[in-house]
Design a protein around this motif. Structure first.
Motif, PDB file in Angstrom:
ATOM      1  N   GLN A 381       0.822  -1.209   0.000  1.00 30.14           N
ATOM      2  CA  GLN A 381       0.000   0.000   0.000  1.00 30.14           C
ATOM      3  C   GLN A 381       0.855   1.258   0.000  1.00 30.14           C
ATOM      4  O   GLN A 381       0.507   2.266  -0.612  1.00 30.14           O
ATOM      5  CB  GLN A 381      -0.944  -0.012   1.203  1.00 30.14           C
ATOM      6  CG  GLN A 381      -2.081  -1.020   1.082  1.00 30.14           C
ATOM      7  CD  GLN A 381      -2.920  -1.101   2.343  1.00 30.14           C
ATOM      8  OE1 GLN A 381      -2.382  -1.130   3.456  1.00 30.14           O
ATOM      9  NE2 GLN A 381      -4.234  -1.160   2.188  1.00 30.14           N
ATOM     10  N   THR A 430      -7.497   0.557  -0.478  1.00 30.44           N
ATOM     11  CA  THR A 430      -7.428  -0.278  -1.682  1.00 30.44           C
ATOM     12  C   THR A 430      -6.643  -1.555  -1.415  1.00 30.44           C
ATOM     13  O   THR A 430      -5.597  -1.525  -0.761  1.00 30.44           O
ATOM     14  CB  THR A 430      -6.749   0.497  -2.832  1.00 30.44           C
ATOM     15  OG1 THR A 430      -7.459   1.720  -3.065  1.00 30.44           O
ATOM     16  CG2 THR A 430      -6.753  -0.331  -4.118  1.00 30.44           C
ATOM     17  N   ASP A 431      -7.133  -2.656  -1.920  1.00 38.08           N
ATOM     18  CA  ASP A 431      -6.382  -3.904  -1.874  1.00 38.08           C
ATOM     19  C   ASP A 431      -5.303  -3.841  -2.955  1.00 38.08           C
ATOM     20  O   ASP A 431      -5.619  -3.683  -4.142  1.00 38.08           O
ATOM     21  CB  ASP A 431      -7.321  -5.084  -2.145  1.00 38.08           C
ATOM     22  CG  ASP A 431      -6.632  -6.431  -1.980  1.00 38.08           C
ATOM     23  OD1 ASP A 431      -5.390  -6.481  -2.077  1.00 38.08           O
ATOM     24  OD2 ASP A 431      -7.340  -7.436  -1.778  1.00 38.08           O
ATOM     25  N   LYS A 433      -3.760  -5.940  -4.476  1.00 38.79           N
ATOM     26  CA  LYS A 433      -3.944  -6.921  -5.548  1.00 38.79           C
ATOM     27  C   LYS A 433      -4.748  -6.353  -6.701  1.00 38.79           C
ATOM     28  O   LYS A 433      -4.691  -6.858  -7.826  1.00 38.79           O
ATOM     29  CB  LYS A 433      -4.637  -8.162  -5.001  1.00 38.79           C
ATOM     30  CG  LYS A 433      -3.801  -8.939  -3.980  1.00 38.79           C
ATOM     31  CD  LYS A 433      -4.578 -10.125  -3.427  1.00 38.79           C
ATOM     32  CE  LYS A 433      -3.761 -10.885  -2.380  1.00 38.79           C
ATOM     33  NZ  LYS A 433      -4.528 -12.010  -1.784  1.00 38.79           N
ATOM     34  N   ASN A 434      -5.520  -5.310  -6.415  1.00 38.23           N
ATOM     35  CA  ASN A 434      -6.366  -4.713  -7.453  1.00 38.23           C
ATOM     36  C   ASN A 434      -5.696  -3.529  -8.145  1.00 38.23           C
ATOM     37  O   ASN A 434      -6.298  -2.902  -9.020  1.00 38.23           O
ATOM     38  CB  ASN A 434      -7.693  -4.261  -6.843  1.00 38.23           C
ATOM     39  CG  ASN A 434      -8.500  -5.424  -6.305  1.00 38.23           C
ATOM     40  OD1 ASN A 434      -8.479  -6.519  -6.868  1.00 38.23           O
ATOM     41  ND2 ASN A 434      -9.222  -5.215  -5.204  1.00 38.23           N
ATOM     42  N   ALA A 435      -4.460  -3.218  -7.749  1.00 38.07           N
ATOM     43  CA  ALA A 435      -3.752  -2.095  -8.365  1.00 38.07           C
ATOM     44  C   ALA A 435      -3.431  -2.409  -9.822  1.00 38.07           C
ATOM     45  O   ALA A 435      -3.029  -3.524 -10.157  1.00 38.07           O
ATOM     46  CB  ALA A 435      -2.467  -1.803  -7.598  1.00 38.07           C
ATOM     47  N   LYS A 436      -3.625  -1.452 -10.681  1.00 33.11           N
ATOM     48  CA  LYS A 436      -3.386  -1.644 -12.114  1.00 33.11           C
ATOM     49  C   LYS A 436      -2.032  -1.099 -12.562  1.00 33.11           C
ATOM     50  O   LYS A 436      -1.505  -1.520 -13.588  1.00 33.11           O
ATOM     51  CB  LYS A 436      -4.498  -0.951 -12.920  1.00 33.11           C
ATOM     52  CG  LYS A 436      -5.902  -1.430 -12.592  1.00 33.11           C
ATOM     53  CD  LYS A 436      -6.073  -2.912 -12.891  1.00 33.11           C
ATOM     54  CE  LYS A 436      -7.508  -3.364 -12.613  1.00 33.11           C
ATOM     55  NZ  LYS A 436      -7.666  -4.826 -12.805  1.00 33.11           N
TER      56      LYS A 436
END
Length: 474
Positions: A381, A430-431, A433-436
């Motif tokens: 994070q 935000t997780d 894992k969902n970062a783009k």
């Protein structure tokens, strides 16, 4: 091999207004004096000429580059020189047309003829400068490059480093964000803990503690001075200091006598959303108004962006966590320094190379990541927070009006600080894992953007606001 960059390389104490145009040339002058000593010609020098090239020439007057090289040639140290002695020293050089070389002997020096502004760019870097020392029977020349954040290199040394394996003493050598994240996972440590282990390979724990606290105390004092100074900034733009009035409206009739008491007093003030925005802006304005008046600041990672990191750390201290102490301060600074070093390795922290995205953008990313860790964010994070902050500074140009680090530079620090806080909050919600967009991708994008950016938007004052608004309009 990885390049080892310490937190103390990224966070330096110096004098404003610019790390690349003031601190760098000043340090270059100091290095030139050392070269003269090594060549055993310092005592024979009768004249010194300074040639400023490219961006140093185009915005050198507004960034006090000419004053910086003169002060450096006197042997004064930007980290410790009494600020109130600067004007006196410069005035004496101008009046007497003499310079106290290395603090040892007087030589003739006319800044009108011995400092030459050359608009042409040297091939190696846009911030080049050459010193030429003359003796009765010879001359000695040396060229340096100020590459941002107060870092100074010579072309031959920089090329040699590229060809050689750089031996790094760090137990956790870091070149990019992926490597840093891997260390945190494998060692089950936070980013600040990884950084601390690296720093301990170079310094004692006592020295790390004292130097980090000296950096913070310099930041705190800078905010304090800026909030208690009023008037017009030097340079001819007639920019009125705003931190003083904003601070007066926020603090009211409070009593305190030093920066620490001031911090405690702010903790007792009203903290609705509008007040928080004003306090953060006030802190950032204060630092960069001090910077614009040749005051002492911490390069973080540059002087032009020096207000972002102290403003965000102060926000945490007076708004988010009233129990925050030295532990959190050191943690914040170590994370910020490491993120800054990754940007330096993968892109640039020089506005002359990358525009303002390289200064305000990087400082905002540094502050966002550091704040995220203090707020309980995981290493993933923290890196996401840094990415978010930079993503929304991509493409920002450097176009200072009149070559002065004032408009739009001072206000941009307030925006960088606010974006950093927002980025940290977004990352915390935000997780990963969902970062783009990984941090390394945005750093690479920033560097590609910098290379594509028109030169006139890279600290030359030849484009943007610098030509849309001229000195006469002010």
């Amino acid at each position: 091999m990885e390049e080892c960059i310490s937190v103390f390389d990224m966070l330096k104490i110096g004098v404003g207004p610019s790390s690349s145009h003031t601190l760098g040339p000043w340090r270059g002058a100091e290095r030139f004096l050392n070269e003269l000593r090594e060549e055993n010609i310092l005592s024979k020098v009768i004249r010194i000429k300074v040639d400023l090239f490219g961006s140093l020439s185009l915005t050198g007057k507004g960034h006090a580059t000419d004053l910086a090289v003169m002060l450096g040639l006197t042997g004064a140290d930007p980290e410790y020189i009494p600020i109130d002695s600067i004007d006196r020293t410069i005035s004496e050089i101008k009046k007497n047309k003499q310079l106290h070389l290395a603090g040892e002997r007087m030589i003739a020096f006319d800044m009108e003829t011995d400092i030459v502004f050359n608009k042409n760019f040297l091939p190696f870097h846009s911030n080049g400068f050459t010193f030429t020392a003359y003796t009765p029977d010879s001359e000695y020349e040396s060229t340096f490059y100020s590459i941002g954040g107060g870092f100074v290199v010579k072309e031959e040394r920089a090329n040699a480093i590229k060809k050689e394996a750089i031996k790094c003493a760090f137990p956790f050598p870091i070149q990019n964000a992926v490597e840093l994240l891997d260390y945190t996972v494998n060692e089950n440590k936070s980013i600040s803990e990884i950084v601390y282990e690296n720093e301990k390979s170079m310094r004692t724990e006592e020295n790390i503690h004292s130097e980090l606290m000296r950096i913070w105390n310099t930041m705190l004092e800078c905010m304090y001075i800026g909030c208690h100074s009023e008037g017009i900034l030097p340079g001819g733009l007639n920019v009125r200091r705003r931190a003083f009035d904003m601070h007066q409206n926020l603090i009211g009739l409070a009593n305190y006598s030093n920066p620490q008491e001031w911090l405690e007093t702010i903790r007792k003030t009203e903290v609705k959303f509008r007040q928080i925005l004003k306090w953060v802006s006030c802190f950032a304005l204060a630092v960069n108004e001090v910077n614009a008046s040749l005051g002492r600041v911490v390069t973080a990672p540059t002087n032009g962006s020096a207000g972002v990191i102290p403003a965000v750390l102060m926000y945490y201290m007076v708004i988010e966590n009233h129990q925050a102490s030295e532990k959190e301060i050191k943690q914040f600074l170590m994370v910020a320094g490491e993120i800054g070093s990754i940007f330096k390795k993968g892109a640039t922290i020089s506005a002359a190379m990358g525009g303002c995205q390289a200064e305000i953008g990087v400082s905002s990313a540094m502050a966002a990541g550091a704040l995220c860790e203090l707020m309980g964010g995981s290493p993933a994070q923290v890196l996401m927070a840094a990415e978010i902050a930079m993503e929304h500074h991509l493409g920002m140009t450097c176009d200072p009006i009149g070559g002065l680090v004032q408009i739009p530079c001072i206000e941009r620090n307030t925006m960088g600080a606010i974006k950093a806080i927002n980025a940290a909050e977004l990352a915390l919600e935000t997780d990963p894992k969902n970062a783009k967009v990984p941090l390394d991708k945005v750093i690479n994008t920033m560097w590609e953007t910098a290379k594509d950016m028109n030169t006139k938007y890279k600290e030359t004052s030849e484009g943007g606001l610098a030509i849309s608004v001229n000195m006469a309009d002010c």
